[in-house]
Scaffold this motif. Structure first.
Motif: not given
Length: 247
Positions: A70-89
């Motif tokens: 099986p194939f699975m992608v798990l992801a974590t993300q920081n709050p978008i307000e943090y510097e150096g982050t990009f909004r996910l498409p």
């Protein structure tokens, strides 16, 4: 931010010993892929996951490489307000089955974290709990969980109403309906049932649909969130077998 798409998918290099090109797989060639702090990667690098998440393959230099099952992608993300982050498409968000906001742990749970890491990290104690064959069999069994035509219509109606909401610029796509369908089947199985109830759909509507919704500018002025929109839709709809007076 320095990661390139090829760092995810892998590269083709020339091997002087064999006098030919060979593919060096990237970390995406795995059964479980953890993209930690995914929104620190640039949009172009994030987009490298799209083909893998949708088609279960990656294409490098015109050659397609099938991903293991099986194939699975798990992801974590920081709050978008943090510097150096990009909004996910939006196209990538639409390919994630669920989005869950963890928040901070309760006091007793945070104390438990301290206790468990007193002498080492719990990750060192991990062990195999299921074989590949067992996971694939479980996935197949979940697909066989029964869902009535009324509940299927209920799912589609929920998704459709997110598209018609006045404060929504872009509602959940048909992938959202399919995600809610599959997630509801899985919840029913975890509850020990071979059939889906409306409560399964209600419990998973927010985590499966909210991240697929793009709000209009007016919603932000009203402090309205995508979660609020899905909850409002659930409140306005009568679930199959429900009491009209309790709507």
């Amino acid at each position: 931010p320095d990661m390139l798409p090829s760092d995810v998918t892998g590269v083709t290099i020339y091997n002087q010993a064999s006098q030919g090109f060979e593919y060096r797989p990237g970390p995406i060639i795995a059964q479980v892929v953890l993209a930690d702090e995914i929104n620190r990667a640039t949009p172009k690098t994030q987009a490298a996951l799209l083909e893998a998440m949708e088609e279960r393959q990656v294409t490098v230099d015109g050659v397609s490489h099938i991903l293991p099952e099986p194939f699975m992608v798990l992801a974590t993300q920081n709050p978008i307000e943090y510097e150096g982050t990009f909004r996910l498409p939006e196209a990538q968000l639409d390919r994630f089955l669920l989005r869950i906001r963890l928040g901070y742990p309760a006091t007793n749970k945070e104390i438990e974290v301290l206790d468990r890491q007193q002498f080492g990290h719990p990750i060192g104690e991990l062990h195999v709990v299921a074989s590949v064959e067992e996971v694939l069999a479980a996935q197949k069994a979940i697909q066989a969980i029964h869902m009535s035509a009324e509940i299927k219509a209920y799912i589609v109606e929920i998704t459709s109403r997110t598209r018609e909401h006045l404060e929504v610029y872009l509602g959940a796509s048909p992938r959202g309906s399919l995600a809610l369908y599959r997630a509801s089947q899985a919840r029913a199985a975890l509850q020990g049932r071979d059939y889906v109830l409306p409560d399964d759909v209600k419990a998973l509507a927010v985590p499966t649909l909210a991240h697929r919704i793009i709000l209009g500018p007016g919603a932000r002025l009203k402090n309205l969130t995508a979660e609020n929109v899905v909850q409002a839709v659930l409140g306005d709809l009568l679930a199959p077998g429900g009491d009209p007076k309790a709507k």
